[in-house]
Scaffold this motif. Sequence first.
Motif, short mmCIF file in Angstrom:
data_model
loop_
_atom_site.label_atom_id
_atom_site.label_comp_id
_atom_site.label_asym_id
_atom_site.label_seq_id
_atom_site.Cartn_x
_atom_site.Cartn_y
_atom_site.Cartn_z
N LEU A 168 0.84 -1.19 0.00
CA LEU A 168 0.00 0.00 0.00
C LEU A 168 0.88 1.25 0.00
N PRO A 223 -4.89 -0.78 9.85
CA PRO A 223 -5.26 -2.08 9.26
C PRO A 223 -6.10 -1.87 7.99
N ALA A 239 -4.52 -5.28 1.54
CA ALA A 239 -4.17 -4.14 2.39
C ALA A 239 -5.36 -3.21 2.59
N LEU A 240 -6.45 -3.51 1.90
CA LEU A 240 -7.61 -2.61 1.91
C LEU A 240 -8.82 -3.22 2.59
N1 GLN Z 1 -6.73 4.92 3.17
C1 GLN Z 1 -6.77 3.86 2.23
C2 GLN Z 1 -7.73 4.19 1.10
O1 GLN Z 1 -8.68 4.90 1.31
C3 GLN Z 1 -7.18 2.57 2.89
C4 GLN Z 1 -6.11 2.01 3.71
C5 GLN Z 1 -6.61 0.97 4.65
O2 GLN Z 1 -7.52 0.19 4.38
N2 GLN Z 1 -6.01 0.98 5.77
O3 GLN Z 1 -7.53 3.79 -0.01
#
Ligand code: GLN
Length: 285
Positions: A91, A192, A214-215
């Motif tokens: 990420l 997370p 990662a999402l």
């Molecule tokens: N902030 C990321 C996004 O909006 C998501 C990251 C996460 O799931 N921790 O794409």
Amino acid sequence: MTYNTLYRNTIMLLKKAGNEAPAFDTMCLFEDILGMNRHSLIINGNVEVSENDRKKIEASAQKRAEGYPLQYILGKWSFMDFDFFVGEGVLIPREDTSVVVKLCIDEIKTLKKEAPKILDLCAGSGAISVVLSKLIPQSTVTAVELYEKAAYYLRKNISLNQCKNISSVIADVFRDISLFENQQFDVIISNPPYIISSEISQLQKEVRFEPETALSGGIDGFDFYREIIGSWSRLLKKNGLMVFELGENQFDTVKNMLLENGFSDINYALDIQKIKRGISGIKYS
Ligand code: GLN
């Protein structure tokens, strides 16, 4: 074709593709691929472009136009003034995460933890671990990541930033707590995966090139918060601190999870859009 023309064509291509910052992205590509900055573009703008340079710029501009993240093309990105290697499988550090890191540092100061032992779960590129280890030099950081591809960047970023106080561990938050059972931490922090799995397909097209693992925070987005608060909080010392990054509208639920699990003094941090992006809680006993 001159460098100026190539520059303008590239901006036009990205603009047509709906890119939000075509001139910025084009300048980044010129710097990265040709070693040309704004200044050298002014001086050499009317020089003929070599075939090789033109092809390289056109190929990467095409990729960018298809939504491939600029950060992956450049291979490096900056977060809170530190450099991070990035690429497929990890990420990309987000600006939003800086408010979470700052919340963590503020709470550590308030609690007067002098040489905190910090556990960073789902560490990814190591953005949080590296910045904490740099800004709190007396700390010891354990950065936990499950996926080898991401852990590869984590290790690279630890050495890029010459962090002597971070160790990285490959482990699964849902299965491998036993690896840490004999350790106690002052701080557990995590950004997370927190997106509701069914909403991932609606995210901006750049995000689709990033690892879904990662999402996705599961059906309701809270899988990791439940697991970390429910299980990992027992690794906290007395007066231990837990800090999370949050997705939109997740504050109340995570706050309640923390309260139900014996945390108090809940605090939060707003991001630029005034979304409650960070949350912290303290476990006094
Ligand atoms: N902030 C990321 C996004 O909006 C998501 C990251 C996460 O799931 N921790 O794409």
